[in-house]
Design a protein around this motif. Structure first.
Motif, PDB file in Angstrom:
ATOM      1  N   ALA A 152       0.812  -1.218   0.000  1.00  0.00           N
ATOM      2  CA  ALA A 152       0.000   0.000   0.000  1.00  0.00           C
ATOM      3  C   ALA A 152       0.846   1.269   0.000  1.00  0.00           C
ATOM      4  O   ALA A 152       0.437   2.305  -0.528  1.00  0.00           O
ATOM      5  CB  ALA A 152      -0.941   0.002   1.203  1.00  0.00           C
ATOM      6  N   ASN A 153       2.048   1.210   0.578  1.00  0.00           N
ATOM      7  CA  ASN A 153       2.920   2.390   0.613  1.00  0.00           C
ATOM      8  C   ASN A 153       3.843   2.470  -0.598  1.00  0.00           C
ATOM      9  O   ASN A 153       4.712   3.334  -0.669  1.00  0.00           O
ATOM     10  CB  ASN A 153       3.746   2.410   1.899  1.00  0.00           C
ATOM     11  N   GLY A 154       3.670   1.566  -1.551  1.00  0.00           N
ATOM     12  CA  GLY A 154       4.478   1.588  -2.765  1.00  0.00           C
ATOM     13  C   GLY A 154       5.758   0.779  -2.686  1.00  0.00           C
ATOM     14  O   GLY A 154       6.480   0.665  -3.680  1.00  0.00           O
ATOM     15  N   GLU A 155       6.060   0.218  -1.506  1.00  0.00           N
ATOM     16  CA  GLU A 155       7.255  -0.624  -1.398  1.00  0.00           C
ATOM     17  C   GLU A 155       7.001  -1.989  -2.033  1.00  0.00           C
ATOM     18  O   GLU A 155       5.856  -2.421  -2.182  1.00  0.00           O
ATOM     19  CB  GLU A 155       7.684  -0.761   0.058  1.00  0.00           C
ATOM     20  N   ILE A 156       8.106  -2.651  -2.380  1.00  0.00           N
ATOM     21  CA  ILE A 156       8.025  -3.866  -3.189  1.00  0.00           C
ATOM     22  C   ILE A 156       8.341  -5.111  -2.359  1.00  0.00           C
ATOM     23  O   ILE A 156       9.276  -5.122  -1.553  1.00  0.00           O
ATOM     24  CB  ILE A 156       9.006  -3.792  -4.367  1.00  0.00           C
ATOM     25  N   ALA A 157       7.554  -6.163  -2.603  1.00  0.00           N
ATOM     26  CA  ALA A 157       7.841  -7.486  -2.050  1.00  0.00           C
ATOM     27  C   ALA A 157       7.957  -8.466  -3.214  1.00  0.00           C
ATOM     28  O   ALA A 157       7.086  -8.510  -4.090  1.00  0.00           O
ATOM     29  CB  ALA A 157       6.739  -7.928  -1.097  1.00  0.00           C
ATOM     30  N   LEU A 158       9.049  -9.209  -3.239  1.00  0.00           N
ATOM     31  CA  LEU A 158       9.219 -10.266  -4.221  1.00  0.00           C
ATOM     32  C   LEU A 158       8.603 -11.549  -3.680  1.00  0.00           C
ATOM     33  O   LEU A 158       8.797 -11.895  -2.516  1.00  0.00           O
ATOM     34  CB  LEU A 158      10.700 -10.492  -4.524  1.00  0.00           C
ATOM     35  N   VAL A 159       7.857 -12.228  -4.518  1.00  0.00           N
ATOM     36  CA  VAL A 159       7.246 -13.506  -4.131  1.00  0.00           C
ATOM     37  C   VAL A 159       8.053 -14.611  -4.810  1.00  0.00           C
ATOM     38  O   VAL A 159       7.977 -14.786  -6.027  1.00  0.00           O
ATOM     39  CB  VAL A 159       5.771 -13.582  -4.568  1.00  0.00           C
ATOM     40  N   LEU A 177      11.066  -8.721   1.230  1.00  0.00           N
ATOM     41  CA  LEU A 177      10.800  -7.283   1.239  1.00  0.00           C
ATOM     42  C   LEU A 177      12.057  -6.533   0.806  1.00  0.00           C
ATOM     43  O   LEU A 177      13.098  -6.624   1.467  1.00  0.00           O
ATOM     44  CB  LEU A 177      10.378  -6.835   2.635  1.00  0.00           C
ATOM     45  N   ILE A 178      11.953  -5.776  -0.293  1.00  0.00           N
ATOM     46  CA  ILE A 178      13.122  -5.038  -0.783  1.00  0.00           C
ATOM     47  C   ILE A 178      12.917  -3.527  -0.734  1.00  0.00           C
ATOM     48  O   ILE A 178      13.790  -2.766  -1.134  1.00  0.00           O
ATOM     49  CB  ILE A 178      13.493  -5.467  -2.219  1.00  0.00           C
ATOM     50  N   GLY A 179      11.766  -3.075  -0.260  1.00  0.00           N
ATOM     51  CA  GLY A 179      11.535  -1.649  -0.080  1.00  0.00           C
ATOM     52  C   GLY A 179      11.266  -0.914  -1.379  1.00  0.00           C
ATOM     53  O   GLY A 179      10.681  -1.461  -2.317  1.00  0.00           O
ATOM     54  N   GLU A 180      11.712   0.334  -1.452  1.00  0.00           N
ATOM     55  CA  GLU A 180      11.493   1.160  -2.636  1.00  0.00           C
ATOM     56  C   GLU A 180      12.478   0.790  -3.742  1.00  0.00           C
ATOM     57  O   GLU A 180      13.564   0.269  -3.477  1.00  0.00           O
ATOM     58  CB  GLU A 180      11.660   2.641  -2.288  1.00  0.00           C
ATOM     59  N   VAL A 181      12.086   1.088  -4.966  1.00  0.00           N
ATOM     60  CA  VAL A 181      12.998   0.905  -6.096  1.00  0.00           C
ATOM     61  C   VAL A 181      13.802   2.193  -6.231  1.00  0.00           C
ATOM     62  O   VAL A 181      13.433   3.123  -6.942  1.00  0.00           O
ATOM     63  CB  VAL A 181      12.232   0.593  -7.402  1.00  0.00           C
ATOM     64  N   ASP A 182      14.924   2.240  -5.508  1.00  0.00           N
ATOM     65  CA  ASP A 182      15.763   3.433  -5.482  1.00  0.00           C
ATOM     66  C   ASP A 182      17.187   3.068  -5.882  1.00  0.00           C
ATOM     67  O   ASP A 182      17.437   1.981  -6.422  1.00  0.00           O
ATOM     68  CB  ASP A 182      15.721   4.083  -4.095  1.00  0.00           C
ATOM     69  N   ASN A 183      18.132   3.940  -5.591  1.00  0.00           N
ATOM     70  CA  ASN A 183      19.521   3.704  -5.992  1.00  0.00           C
ATOM     71  C   ASN A 183      20.169   2.535  -5.252  1.00  0.00           C
ATOM     72  O   ASN A 183      21.187   2.010  -5.718  1.00  0.00           O
ATOM     73  CB  ASN A 183      20.361   4.972  -5.762  1.00  0.00           C
ATOM     74  N   GLU A 184      19.585   2.152  -4.109  1.00  0.00           N
ATOM     75  CA  GLU A 184      20.179   1.059  -3.321  1.00  0.00           C
ATOM     76  C   GLU A 184      19.434  -0.269  -3.496  1.00  0.00           C
ATOM     77  O   GLU A 184      19.758  -1.251  -2.826  1.00  0.00           O
ATOM     78  CB  GLU A 184      20.184   1.426  -1.828  1.00  0.00           C
ATOM     79  N   VAL A 185      18.443  -0.316  -4.371  1.00  0.00           N
ATOM     80  CA  VAL A 185      17.634  -1.531  -4.468  1.00  0.00           C
ATOM     81  C   VAL A 185      18.459  -2.725  -4.944  1.00  0.00           C
ATOM     82  O   VAL A 185      18.263  -3.844  -4.465  1.00  0.00           O
ATOM     83  CB  VAL A 185      16.409  -1.303  -5.391  1.00  0.00           C
ATOM     84  N   TRP A 186      19.402  -2.489  -5.864  1.00  0.00           N
ATOM     85  CA  TRP A 186      20.203  -3.618  -6.351  1.00  0.00           C
ATOM     86  C   TRP A 186      21.119  -4.153  -5.244  1.00  0.00           C
ATOM     87  O   TRP A 186      21.345  -5.365  -5.163  1.00  0.00           O
ATOM     88  CB  TRP A 186      21.025  -3.200  -7.566  1.00  0.00           C
ATOM     89  N   GLU A 187      21.596  -3.264  -4.376  1.00  0.00           N
ATOM     90  CA  GLU A 187      22.406  -3.702  -3.248  1.00  0.00           C
ATOM     91  C   GLU A 187      21.589  -4.593  -2.309  1.00  0.00           C
ATOM     92  O   GLU A 187      22.082  -5.608  -1.815  1.00  0.00           O
ATOM     93  CB  GLU A 187      22.937  -2.478  -2.492  1.00  0.00           C
ATOM     94  N   ARG A 188      20.326  -4.209  -2.071  1.00  0.00           N
ATOM     95  CA  ARG A 188      19.472  -5.026  -1.207  1.00  0.00           C
ATOM     96  C   ARG A 188      19.149  -6.365  -1.880  1.00  0.00           C
ATOM     97  O   ARG A 188      19.069  -7.398  -1.202  1.00  0.00           O
ATOM     98  CB  ARG A 188      18.188  -4.265  -0.871  1.00  0.00           C
ATOM     99  N   MET A 189      18.946  -6.346  -3.178  1.00  0.00           N
ATOM    100  CA  MET A 189      18.671  -7.596  -3.890  1.00  0.00           C
ATOM    101  C   MET A 189      19.883  -8.525  -3.849  1.00  0.00           C
ATOM    102  O   MET A 189      19.742  -9.745  -3.748  1.00  0.00           O
ATOM    103  CB  MET A 189      18.262  -7.295  -5.329  1.00  0.00           C
ATOM    104  N   ASN A 190      21.068  -7.950  -3.920  1.00  0.00           N
ATOM    105  CA  ASN A 190      22.277  -8.770  -3.838  1.00  0.00           C
ATOM    106  C   ASN A 190      22.426  -9.433  -2.470  1.00  0.00           C
ATOM    107  O   ASN A 190      22.988 -10.524  -2.350  1.00  0.00           O
ATOM    108  CB  ASN A 190      23.517  -7.926  -4.155  1.00  0.00           C
ATOM    109  N   LYS A 191      21.932  -8.739  -1.412  1.00  0.00           N
ATOM    110  CA  LYS A 191      21.939  -9.360  -0.087  1.00  0.00           C
ATOM    111  C   LYS A 191      21.058 -10.602  -0.075  1.00  0.00           C
ATOM    112  O   LYS A 191      21.386 -11.607   0.565  1.00  0.00           O
ATOM    113  CB  LYS A 191      21.453  -8.361   0.976  1.00  0.00           C
ATOM    114  N   VAL A 192      19.931 -10.527  -0.788  1.00  0.00           N
ATOM    115  CA  VAL A 192      19.042 -11.686  -0.902  1.00  0.00           C
ATOM    116  C   VAL A 192      19.763 -12.828  -1.599  1.00  0.00           C
ATOM    117  O   VAL A 192      19.703 -13.992  -1.171  1.00  0.00           O
ATOM    118  CB  VAL A 192      17.762 -11.317  -1.683  1.00  0.00           C
ATOM    119  N   LYS A 193      20.433 -12.499  -2.672  1.00  0.00           N
ATOM    120  CA  LYS A 193      21.156 -13.514  -3.447  1.00  0.00           C
ATOM    121  C   LYS A 193      22.197 -14.216  -2.583  1.00  0.00           C
ATOM    122  O   LYS A 193      22.289 -15.454  -2.574  1.00  0.00           O
ATOM    123  CB  LYS A 193      21.814 -12.845  -4.652  1.00  0.00           C
ATOM    124  N   LEU A 194      22.965 -13.438  -1.828  1.00  0.00           N
ATOM    125  CA  LEU A 194      23.993 -14.001  -0.960  1.00  0.00           C
ATOM    126  C   LEU A 194      23.365 -14.844   0.153  1.00  0.00           C
ATOM    127  O   LEU A 194      23.871 -15.917   0.494  1.00  0.00           O
ATOM    128  CB  LEU A 194      24.837 -12.876  -0.361  1.00  0.00           C
TER     129      LEU A 194
END
Length: 260
Positions: free
Chosen positions: A197-204, A213-230
Protein backbone atom coordinates in the motif's frame (compact mmCIF):
# COMPACT_ATOMS: atom_id res chain seq x y z
CA UNK A 1 35.79 43.30 -68.83
CA UNK A 2 35.88 42.95 -72.57
CA UNK A 3 32.61 42.75 -74.47
CA UNK A 4 33.28 39.22 -75.71
CA UNK A 5 33.90 38.02 -72.11
CA UNK A 6 30.62 39.56 -70.96
CA UNK A 7 28.82 37.75 -73.76
CA UNK A 8 30.40 34.42 -72.76
CA UNK A 9 29.51 34.95 -69.10
CA UNK A 10 25.91 35.83 -69.98
CA UNK A 11 25.75 32.73 -72.12
CA UNK A 12 26.95 30.52 -69.26
CA UNK A 13 24.39 32.07 -66.91
CA UNK A 14 21.65 31.51 -69.45
CA UNK A 15 22.69 27.87 -69.84
CA UNK A 16 22.61 27.32 -66.07
CA UNK A 17 19.17 28.92 -65.80
CA UNK A 18 17.84 26.77 -68.62
CA UNK A 19 19.20 23.59 -66.98
CA UNK A 20 17.67 24.57 -63.63
CA UNK A 21 14.34 25.27 -65.30
CA UNK A 22 14.42 21.87 -67.01
CA UNK A 23 15.24 20.13 -63.71
CA UNK A 24 12.41 21.92 -61.91
CA UNK A 25 9.98 21.14 -64.72
CA UNK A 26 11.01 17.48 -64.74
CA UNK A 27 10.63 17.33 -60.95
CA UNK A 28 7.15 18.84 -61.07
CA UNK A 29 6.15 16.47 -63.86
CA UNK A 30 7.50 13.50 -61.90
CA UNK A 31 5.66 14.57 -58.74
CA UNK A 32 2.41 15.07 -60.64
CA UNK A 33 2.78 11.68 -62.25
CA UNK A 34 3.55 10.08 -58.89
CA UNK A 35 0.50 11.66 -57.28
CA UNK A 36 -1.77 10.47 -60.08
CA UNK A 37 -0.37 6.92 -60.00
CA UNK A 38 -2.39 4.19 -58.28
CA UNK A 39 -1.33 2.13 -55.27
CA UNK A 40 -0.84 -1.35 -56.71
CA UNK A 41 0.12 -3.26 -53.58
CA UNK A 42 0.55 -2.93 -49.80
CA UNK A 43 3.61 -4.42 -48.07
CA UNK A 44 3.18 -4.62 -44.27
CA UNK A 45 6.27 -5.56 -42.26
CA UNK A 46 5.75 -6.36 -38.55
CA UNK A 47 8.52 -7.26 -36.09
CA UNK A 48 7.27 -10.80 -35.38
CA UNK A 49 10.88 -11.86 -34.76
CA UNK A 50 10.57 -10.15 -31.36
CA UNK A 51 8.20 -12.93 -30.31
CA UNK A 52 5.24 -10.55 -30.02
CA UNK A 53 2.05 -10.96 -32.09
CA UNK A 54 -0.40 -8.34 -30.86
CA UNK A 55 -1.21 -7.16 -34.40
CA UNK A 56 -1.13 -8.72 -37.87
CA UNK A 57 -1.22 -7.48 -41.45
CA UNK A 58 -5.01 -7.60 -41.59
CA UNK A 59 -5.31 -5.37 -38.50
CA UNK A 60 -3.00 -2.74 -39.99
CA UNK A 61 -4.65 -2.62 -43.41
CA UNK A 62 -8.14 -2.55 -41.88
CA UNK A 63 -7.18 0.37 -39.60
CA UNK A 64 -5.92 2.41 -42.55
CA UNK A 65 -8.87 1.62 -44.79
CA UNK A 66 -11.39 2.50 -42.08
CA UNK A 67 -9.66 5.85 -41.59
CA UNK A 68 -9.45 6.58 -45.33
CA UNK A 69 -12.93 5.26 -46.06
CA UNK A 70 -11.78 3.21 -49.03
CA UNK A 71 -9.62 0.29 -50.12
CA UNK A 72 -5.92 1.12 -50.24
CA UNK A 73 -5.15 -0.74 -53.47
CA UNK A 74 -6.41 1.37 -56.35
CA UNK A 75 -6.25 4.69 -54.50
CA UNK A 76 -4.24 7.55 -56.01
CA UNK A 77 -0.94 8.19 -54.26
CA UNK A 78 -1.86 11.86 -54.14
CA UNK A 79 -4.81 11.00 -51.88
CA UNK A 80 -2.57 9.32 -49.30
CA UNK A 81 -0.88 11.55 -46.72
CA UNK A 82 1.94 9.40 -45.31
CA UNK A 83 2.33 11.43 -42.11
CA UNK A 84 -1.39 11.22 -41.40
CA UNK A 85 -1.33 7.47 -41.97
CA UNK A 86 1.56 7.10 -39.53
CA UNK A 87 -0.36 9.12 -36.93
CA UNK A 88 -3.44 6.91 -37.38
CA UNK A 89 -1.46 3.70 -36.94
CA UNK A 90 0.52 5.04 -33.97
CA UNK A 91 -2.74 5.38 -32.04
CA UNK A 92 -3.02 1.59 -31.96
CA UNK A 93 -2.28 0.67 -28.30
CA UNK A 94 -0.03 -2.20 -29.43
CA UNK A 95 2.11 -0.14 -31.83
CA UNK A 96 5.33 1.44 -30.57
CA UNK A 97 6.65 2.88 -33.86
CA UNK A 98 5.47 3.07 -37.48
CA UNK A 99 6.96 4.22 -40.76
CA UNK A 100 5.02 4.54 -44.03
CA UNK A 101 6.63 5.06 -47.44
CA UNK A 102 5.92 4.48 -51.14
CA UNK A 103 7.95 2.80 -53.86
CA UNK A 104 8.35 3.78 -57.49
CA UNK A 105 6.50 0.60 -58.45
CA UNK A 106 3.30 1.81 -56.74
CA UNK A 107 3.77 -0.24 -53.53
CA UNK A 108 2.80 1.27 -50.18
CA UNK A 109 5.24 0.11 -47.48
CA UNK A 110 4.18 0.01 -43.81
CA UNK A 111 6.72 -0.94 -41.13
CA UNK A 112 5.42 -1.68 -37.63
CA UNK A 113 7.31 -2.07 -34.35
CA UNK A 114 5.11 -3.46 -31.57
CA UNK A 115 5.25 -2.49 -27.91
CA UNK A 116 7.27 -4.98 -25.88
CA UNK A 117 5.49 -6.24 -22.71
CA UNK A 118 7.72 -6.98 -19.73
CA UNK A 119 5.16 -7.20 -16.90
CA UNK A 120 1.53 -8.20 -16.47
CA UNK A 121 -0.28 -6.06 -13.93
CA UNK A 122 -3.25 -7.27 -11.85
CA UNK A 123 -4.21 -4.40 -9.57
CA UNK A 124 -6.30 -4.40 -6.38
CA UNK A 125 -9.49 -3.92 -8.44
CA UNK A 126 -8.72 -7.01 -10.50
CA UNK A 127 -8.00 -4.95 -13.62
CA UNK A 128 -5.24 -6.50 -15.72
CA UNK A 129 -2.94 -5.09 -18.39
CA UNK A 130 0.69 -5.19 -19.51
CA UNK A 131 3.50 -2.71 -18.95
CA UNK A 132 5.94 -2.25 -21.83
CA UNK A 133 9.71 -1.96 -21.54
CA UNK A 134 9.18 1.82 -21.78
CA UNK A 135 6.58 1.87 -18.99
CA UNK A 136 3.59 2.22 -21.33
CA UNK A 137 0.25 0.52 -20.64
CA UNK A 138 -0.65 -2.26 -23.11
CA UNK A 139 -4.19 -3.71 -22.95
CA UNK A 140 -4.68 -7.46 -22.87
CA UNK A 141 -5.28 -9.09 -26.24
CA UNK A 142 -7.44 -11.97 -27.44
CA UNK A 143 -4.83 -12.71 -30.11
CA UNK A 144 -1.71 -13.00 -28.00
CA UNK A 145 -0.75 -13.69 -24.39
CA UNK A 146 2.71 -12.58 -23.31
CA UNK A 147 4.57 -14.85 -20.90
CA UNK A 148 5.92 -12.22 -18.52
CA UNK A 149 6.25 -11.76 -14.78
CA UNK A 150 3.07 -10.88 -12.87
CA UNK A 151 2.74 -7.84 -10.59
CA UNK A 152 -0.16 -7.62 -8.11
CA UNK A 153 -1.21 -5.20 -5.40
CA UNK A 154 -1.41 -1.40 -5.17
CA UNK A 155 0.14 -0.60 -8.52
CA UNK A 156 -1.78 2.62 -9.24
CA UNK A 157 -2.38 4.19 -5.82
CA UNK A 158 -3.54 3.67 -2.26
CA UNK A 159 -5.50 5.61 0.34
CA UNK A 160 -2.68 6.34 2.78
CA UNK A 161 -0.96 9.01 0.68
CA UNK A 162 2.47 7.33 0.75
CA UNK A 163 2.19 5.73 -2.67
CA UNK A 164 4.52 7.32 -5.30
CA UNK A 165 1.77 7.40 -7.93
CA UNK A 166 0.93 5.40 -11.03
CA UNK A 167 3.48 6.96 -13.42
CA UNK A 168 6.44 6.69 -11.06
CA UNK A 169 5.40 3.18 -10.05
CA UNK A 170 5.30 2.16 -13.72
CA UNK A 171 8.89 3.42 -14.13
CA UNK A 172 9.97 1.67 -10.92
CA UNK A 173 8.44 -1.64 -11.96
CA UNK A 174 9.99 -1.41 -15.42
CA UNK A 175 13.41 -0.84 -13.84
CA UNK A 176 12.86 -3.70 -11.41
CA UNK A 177 11.95 -5.99 -14.31
CA UNK A 178 15.23 -5.07 -16.03
CA UNK A 179 17.19 -5.90 -12.87
CA UNK A 180 15.48 -9.28 -12.47
CA UNK A 181 15.85 -10.24 -16.12
CA UNK A 182 19.53 -9.28 -16.10
CA UNK A 183 20.35 -11.87 -13.40
CA UNK A 184 19.78 -15.60 -13.85
CA UNK A 185 19.43 -16.11 -10.10
CA UNK A 186 16.47 -13.72 -9.84
CA UNK A 187 14.98 -15.03 -13.07
CA UNK A 188 14.83 -18.45 -11.44
CA UNK A 189 13.80 -17.19 -8.00
CA UNK A 190 11.04 -14.60 -8.53
CA UNK A 191 7.53 -15.83 -9.27
CA UNK A 192 5.63 -12.58 -8.78
CA UNK A 193 6.05 -9.02 -7.53
CA UNK A 194 3.66 -7.52 -4.97
CA UNK A 195 3.26 -3.74 -4.51
CA UNK A 196 2.37 -2.84 -0.93
CA UNK A 197 0.00 0.00 0.00
CA UNK A 198 2.92 2.39 0.61
CA UNK A 199 4.48 1.59 -2.76
CA UNK A 200 7.26 -0.62 -1.40
CA UNK A 201 8.02 -3.87 -3.19
CA UNK A 202 7.84 -7.49 -2.05
CA UNK A 203 9.22 -10.27 -4.22
CA UNK A 204 7.25 -13.51 -4.13
CA UNK A 205 9.72 -16.36 -4.64
CA UNK A 206 9.02 -19.69 -6.33
CA UNK A 207 10.74 -21.52 -3.47
CA UNK A 208 11.51 -20.69 0.15
CA UNK A 209 9.75 -17.99 2.13
CA UNK A 210 6.46 -16.25 1.38
CA UNK A 211 7.80 -12.71 0.83
CA UNK A 212 11.11 -10.96 0.27
CA UNK A 213 10.80 -7.28 1.24
CA UNK A 214 13.12 -5.04 -0.78
CA UNK A 215 11.53 -1.65 -0.08
CA UNK A 216 11.49 1.16 -2.64
CA UNK A 217 13.00 0.90 -6.10
CA UNK A 218 15.76 3.43 -5.48
CA UNK A 219 19.52 3.70 -5.99
CA UNK A 220 20.18 1.06 -3.32
CA UNK A 221 17.63 -1.53 -4.47
CA UNK A 222 20.20 -3.62 -6.35
CA UNK A 223 22.41 -3.70 -3.25
CA UNK A 224 19.47 -5.03 -1.21
CA UNK A 225 18.67 -7.60 -3.89
CA UNK A 226 22.28 -8.77 -3.84
CA UNK A 227 21.94 -9.36 -0.09
CA UNK A 228 19.04 -11.69 -0.90
CA UNK A 229 21.16 -13.51 -3.45
CA UNK A 230 23.99 -14.00 -0.96
CA UNK A 231 21.57 -15.08 1.78
CA UNK A 232 20.00 -17.73 -0.46
CA UNK A 233 23.33 -19.03 -1.70
CA UNK A 234 24.97 -19.23 1.72
CA UNK A 235 22.57 -18.81 4.65
CA UNK A 236 19.40 -20.58 3.54
CA UNK A 237 21.20 -23.58 2.17
CA UNK A 238 22.36 -24.35 5.71
CA UNK A 239 19.07 -23.86 7.59
CA UNK A 240 16.62 -24.87 4.83
CA UNK A 241 14.67 -22.89 2.25
CA UNK A 242 11.30 -23.29 3.95
CA UNK A 243 12.22 -22.20 7.47
CA UNK A 244 11.33 -18.49 7.14
CA UNK A 245 8.05 -16.69 6.50
CA UNK A 246 9.52 -13.33 5.48
CA UNK A 247 12.96 -12.05 4.51
CA UNK A 248 13.36 -8.30 5.06
CA UNK A 249 16.29 -6.51 3.40
CA UNK A 250 15.29 -2.94 4.26
CA UNK A 251 17.71 -2.58 7.19
CA UNK A 252 21.32 -1.45 6.77
CA UNK A 253 23.98 -4.16 6.75
CA UNK A 254 21.56 -6.92 7.80
CA UNK A 255 18.67 -9.14 6.83
CA UNK A 256 15.80 -9.67 9.27
CA UNK A 257 13.78 -12.87 8.98
CA UNK A 258 10.56 -14.07 10.60
CA UNK A 259 10.03 -17.75 11.24
CA UNK A 260 7.08 -19.73 9.95
Amino acid sequence: MRRIDRIKQAGRITTVLVVLALIIAASITSQNHRKSAEIKDVDVEIDFDSGISFVDEEDIIQTVELALGDKIVGMKLGMVELGEMEMILSKNPYVDAVEVSTGIDGTLYIEIVQKMPVLRIINTLGVSYYLSDKGHVIPLSDKFTARVMVVTGYVESSENGQHPGKEKMARNLTLLSELIQADKFFQALVDQVYVQANGEIALVPKVGCKDILIGEVDNEVWERMNKVKLFYEEGLMEVGLNRYQTIDTRFNEQIVCTLK
